[in-house]
Each structure stands twice: as C-alpha cells, then as structure tokens.
Design a protein around this motif. Structure first.
Motif, PDB file in Angstrom:
ATOM      1  N   ASP A 256      48.013  46.035  35.625  1.00 53.02           N
ATOM      2  CA  ASP A 256      48.588  44.845  34.997  1.00 53.02           C
ATOM      3  C   ASP A 256      47.742  44.399  33.808  1.00 53.02           C
ATOM      4  O   ASP A 256      48.268  44.001  32.758  1.00 53.02           O
ATOM      5  N   PHE A 257      46.416  44.450  33.976  1.00 53.36           N
ATOM      6  CA  PHE A 257      45.537  44.105  32.855  1.00 53.36           C
ATOM      7  C   PHE A 257      45.747  45.067  31.688  1.00 53.36           C
ATOM      8  O   PHE A 257      45.841  44.649  30.527  1.00 53.36           O
ATOM      9  N   ASP A 258      45.836  46.353  31.993  1.00 59.52           N
ATOM     10  CA  ASP A 258      46.014  47.357  30.934  1.00 59.52           C
ATOM     11  C   ASP A 258      47.355  47.187  30.228  1.00 59.52           C
ATOM     12  O   ASP A 258      47.444  47.269  28.993  1.00 59.52           O
ATOM     13  N   ASN A 259      48.411  46.963  31.005  1.00 59.07           N
ATOM     14  CA  ASN A 259      49.755  46.868  30.428  1.00 59.07           C
ATOM     15  C   ASN A 259      49.923  45.635  29.549  1.00 59.07           C
ATOM     16  O   ASN A 259      50.727  45.639  28.604  1.00 59.07           O
ATOM     17  N   THR A 260      49.198  44.575  29.864  1.00 58.70           N
ATOM     18  CA  THR A 260      49.323  43.337  29.086  1.00 58.70           C
ATOM     19  C   THR A 260      48.194  43.165  28.083  1.00 58.70           C
ATOM     20  O   THR A 260      48.205  42.214  27.283  1.00 58.70           O
ATOM     21  N   GLY A 261      47.205  44.062  28.112  1.00 58.38           N
ATOM     22  CA  GLY A 261      46.078  43.965  27.205  1.00 58.38           C
ATOM     23  C   GLY A 261      45.264  42.711  27.404  1.00 58.38           C
ATOM     24  O   GLY A 261      44.758  42.123  26.444  1.00 58.38           O
ATOM     25  N   THR A 262      45.110  42.288  28.646  1.00 61.08           N
ATOM     26  CA  THR A 262      44.415  41.035  28.920  1.00 61.08           C
ATOM     27  C   THR A 262      43.297  41.248  29.932  1.00 61.08           C
ATOM     28  O   THR A 262      43.065  42.359  30.419  1.00 61.08           O
ATOM     29  N   PHE A 263      42.579  40.187  30.228  1.00 64.75           N
ATOM     30  CA  PHE A 263      41.525  40.207  31.241  1.00 64.75           C
ATOM     31  C   PHE A 263      41.393  38.802  31.803  1.00 64.75           C
ATOM     32  O   PHE A 263      42.036  37.855  31.323  1.00 64.75           O
ATOM     33  N   ALA A 264      40.580  38.653  32.839  1.00 67.70           N
ATOM     34  CA  ALA A 264      40.412  37.349  33.479  1.00 67.70           C
ATOM     35  C   ALA A 264      38.945  37.081  33.745  1.00 67.70           C
ATOM     36  O   ALA A 264      38.261  37.904  34.358  1.00 67.70           O
ATOM     37  N   THR A 265      38.458  35.934  33.259  1.00 68.14           N
ATOM     38  CA  THR A 265      37.142  35.476  33.691  1.00 68.14           C
ATOM     39  C   THR A 265      37.317  34.746  35.009  1.00 68.14           C
ATOM     40  O   THR A 265      38.372  34.146  35.263  1.00 68.14           O
ATOM     41  N   LEU A 266      36.290  34.793  35.829  1.00 70.72           N
ATOM     42  CA  LEU A 266      36.452  34.248  37.183  1.00 70.72           C
ATOM     43  C   LEU A 266      35.109  33.827  37.754  1.00 70.72           C
ATOM     44  O   LEU A 266      34.102  34.521  37.573  1.00 70.72           O
ATOM     45  N   PHE A 267      35.110  32.676  38.390  1.00 72.62           N
ATOM     46  CA  PHE A 267      33.963  32.243  39.183  1.00 72.62           C
ATOM     47  C   PHE A 267      34.482  32.019  40.591  1.00 72.62           C
ATOM     48  O   PHE A 267      35.425  31.245  40.811  1.00 72.62           O
ATOM     49  N   THR A 268      33.889  32.714  41.552  1.00 71.59           N
ATOM     50  CA  THR A 268      34.270  32.518  42.940  1.00 71.59           C
ATOM     51  C   THR A 268      33.009  32.427  43.788  1.00 71.59           C
ATOM     52  O   THR A 268      31.988  33.068  43.470  1.00 71.59           O
ATOM     53  N   ALA A 269      33.060  31.626  44.817  1.00 77.21           N
ATOM     54  CA  ALA A 269      31.860  31.395  45.631  1.00 77.21           C
ATOM     55  C   ALA A 269      32.243  31.148  47.082  1.00 77.21           C
ATOM     56  O   ALA A 269      33.372  30.749  47.393  1.00 77.21           O
TER      57      ALA A 269
END
Length: 390
Positions: A256-269
């Motif tokens: 999905d990231f490749d097909n849309t040319g996007t990425f996601a920053t994320l903070f999880t704890a």
C-alpha cells in the motif's frame, strides 16, 4: 414523488457547504457556463429553509444570501425541472419581484436543479441576464450537463463526509480508566479526512499500548492508509514484542505504501501503569516528550525511519519512565504550522504541563492553538498525565 422538506434540508446540511468560501471545483463550472452562454451572471445556489446561499458565482456576490421567498431558484426545486424565464418583466409571476424591478435587474433566468447523492434537490445552477433571451433545446441540454457536473462535486463531498464519519469511528471513543492516570486524545483533520490517528488499547490488565501516527499527505487516500496501519498494528501488538509488531505492520502495509508513494511516521509505546515503565518505538515521528514534575523535559525520539520508507529497517524499542506528576505529550507535525521553531513547541508544552488543566483540557488547548493560523496539515494530540500521588 417529491422529497419532504425536512429530508431535503437534512441532505443539504449533510453536504456541509452552507456558509463556506468559494471553491475552485465549483468556480470552474461557473466560468465555463459564462463562456458557453455568454451571460453576465452565473451562480451555483444552495437553497436553505428561508434563504438562498450562493456558493460560487460570477457577476453576483459569492458567499452572499438572498431571501428564499423572492428568489427564482427555489421554483426549480419545487417543480423538479429546469426553469426558464425569457423576460421576467413580461411574466406576471415575476414582473413585480424586487430582483426584477431593482438590483440586479433580472430579465432572463434559467436554472437547472441540483440533486444531492440521495436525489434530494438542494439547489440550482442558474444563468442570469439583464436582457431578455431564451434557450434553445441544445442550450437546455448543455445547462443540464453542467448541472450534472456540479452534482458530481456534491457527491464527492458526501463521500468525503461519509469517510470522515467512518474515520471518526475508528478513533477511541473513551480513554481507558486507569487509576492514577488522566488520558485524552484529539484529532483534527485538515480536510474532511486526514492521515493522522491516535489509538490506545489494553493488551492485558497490566499493559496499555498507545499510538500516534501520521501518514504523509491528507485526504481520503491518507485516511485509508492510516486505517490500515491502525488495524495491522492492533492485530500484531497482542502477540509480539513492540519492535516486532512495528516490523510486521510495516511489512503487511508495504504494498500500500509503494502503490501510493507514501509513508507513515509513528510513535507507539507500552505503559505499565503500576511502575510507570514506558517502552516506546519512534518511527521517524520525533514529536513525543515527557514534561517531568520538576519542569525538565525529555524528548522521546530515535533515528529509526518511518514505516514505508525501507522494509529492511530494524525498529528498536527504547525505555523511559512516567513518574508521579509527569506528563507525556505526543503530537503530529500539524503543530509545526503553529510553532515553526522547535524551541517554541517545547516551551508551549512545558507551560501546558505546568498548568492545572486535565488531559482533556490540554488536548483542547492544543487544538485551539490552531485558531488564527493557516494549518495545512492534520493536527493530533495525545496526553497522558500521571497523578502526583501515584
């Protein structure tokens, strides 16, 4: 069969377009209609209970309102068909109308009704001239075609609003009840649908996992990716370490990231409330910090990359502690539209944590900070405050 007025008004209000500024997608239709028909005035009008709101126009004021009882356009929704008045001064229905006898001096009017996605007639695309004229059958067809174009844009609004409602349902409705902790979150999309989200859920009776993520971009596509990240992370978190859960989430979303040319920053704890122990992963987010009870600040960040940037990334978890009186804040980069300088963000966070506000009030204060600023990105905040006595 005619739609009842309450249902018609409900469909109009659901579009969320009343009293909003002009938009290029409607302006484009208006400009084209003016060129095709060579009239001085063209408007996209929405018909409320007692007024006509002009969403887009040439030759008349966009954003203005006209009393419904003197307007031409309401007649189009009453009949359900296009209305053409070749010469209003010679038409007994309109000859004494103040819009004919006074400004703007209407002589010719042609309006095609506009339907919401459910079929309810909510407005009209109208042509106005201060000279008499008429429409040929070809002109009628062209006006109807342009009205259908406007309806496509109205349907796009309805789809976006429905998507926003779906996205809102994916956000937690209520914070978990954990003795000694005050927890809240807020998410404010830049458009109908955003790429930000926050989440929290109890992995067991002793462990809380919470997340703030920001998908690059905004709008429906970013919202779909954000929903996928949330679902994948929830599915992997319960049976894996924090680092492995991120790795598996990134792997499952990579196409999905490749097909849309996007990425996601994320903070999880993961927070163990009894000790305040905090294990976290920062995947390119960099906007989480703890304001300790003594006013000292600790940024929770790393050099790890966002999800979608490199499948071979090995996300490493780190540790900290939320002591009694400490406040944890995680925000998205929409806050940088308000505080461009990182030091200003830190100072604002320190002052907010030093206040007597609840976590919910602190989140509201962060959202309110956008008032008066041009915030081009989604804005999300999550606050966890440990009570001083715990």
């Amino acid at each position: 069969m005619a739609t009842s007025e309450p249902l018609r008004l409900a469909a109009l209000y659901e579009l969320g377009l009343l009293d909003t500024p002009p938009e290029e997608r409607f302006d484009r239709v208006v400009r084209l209609a003016k060129r095709i028909f060579d009239v001085p005035m063209v408007a996209v009008n929405l018909i409320d209970e007692d007024r006509l709101f002009t969403k887009s126009a040439i030759g008349v004021e966009a954003g203005g309102s006209t009393p419904r009882d003197i307007s031409f356009c309401p007649r189009t929704i009453e009949t359900g068909t296009s209305l053409v008045v070749p010469d209003a001064r010679q038409d007994p229905r309109w000859a004494r109308n103040p819009l004919v006898t006074g400004d703007p001096g209407i002589r010719f009017y042609a309006g095609a009704p506009l339907a919401a996605p459910g079929g309810e007639l909510v407005g009209a695309l109208c042509l106005i001239d201060d000279e008499p004229r008429d429409l040929s059958p070809t002109d009628h067809a062209l006006l109807e075609d342009l009205a259908r174009w406007v309806e496509v844009e109205l349907a796009a609004d309805a789809d976006a609003l429905q998507a926003r409602e779906i996205q809102k349902r994916l956000l937690p409705r209520h914070p978990p009840v954990i003795p000694g902790y005050d927890i809240a979150g807020r998410c404010q999309p830049a458009l109908h649908v955003g790429g930000d989200y926050f989440d929290w859920h109890l992995l067991d009776d002793t462990l809380l996992q919470f997340t703030v993520a920001d998908v690059m971009g905004k709008g429906l596509a970013a919202g779909v990716i954000a929903a996928g990240v949330r679902t994948a992370l929830r599915a992997t978190a319960r049976f894996n370490t924090l680092s492995d859960a991120i790795r598996l989430t990134a792997s499952s979303m990579q196409d999905d990231f490749d097909n849309t040319g996007t990425f996601a920053t994320l903070f999880t704890a993961r927070l163990r409330p009894s000790q305040g122990h905090l294990e976290y992963v920062d995947a390119g987010h960099g906007l989480a910090l703890i304001v300790h009870a003594d006013g000292e600040m600790e940024q929770l960040s790393s050099r790890d990359l966002p999800l979608g940037s490199d499948l071979d990334t090995n996300w490493q978890s780190q540790e900290s502690r939320l002591a009694p009186g400490d406040t944890l804040m995680v925000v998205s980069d929409g806050l940088l539209d308000i505080y461009p300088e990182p030091d200003d963000v830190l100072e604002a966070a320190r002052k907010l944590a030093a206040s007597d506000r609840t976590a919910e009030q602190m989140c509201d204060r962060i959202m309110d900070a956008s008032i008066g600023h041009e915030v081009a990105d989604d804005l999300t905040a999550l606050v966890i405050r440990r009570e001083p006595s715990w």
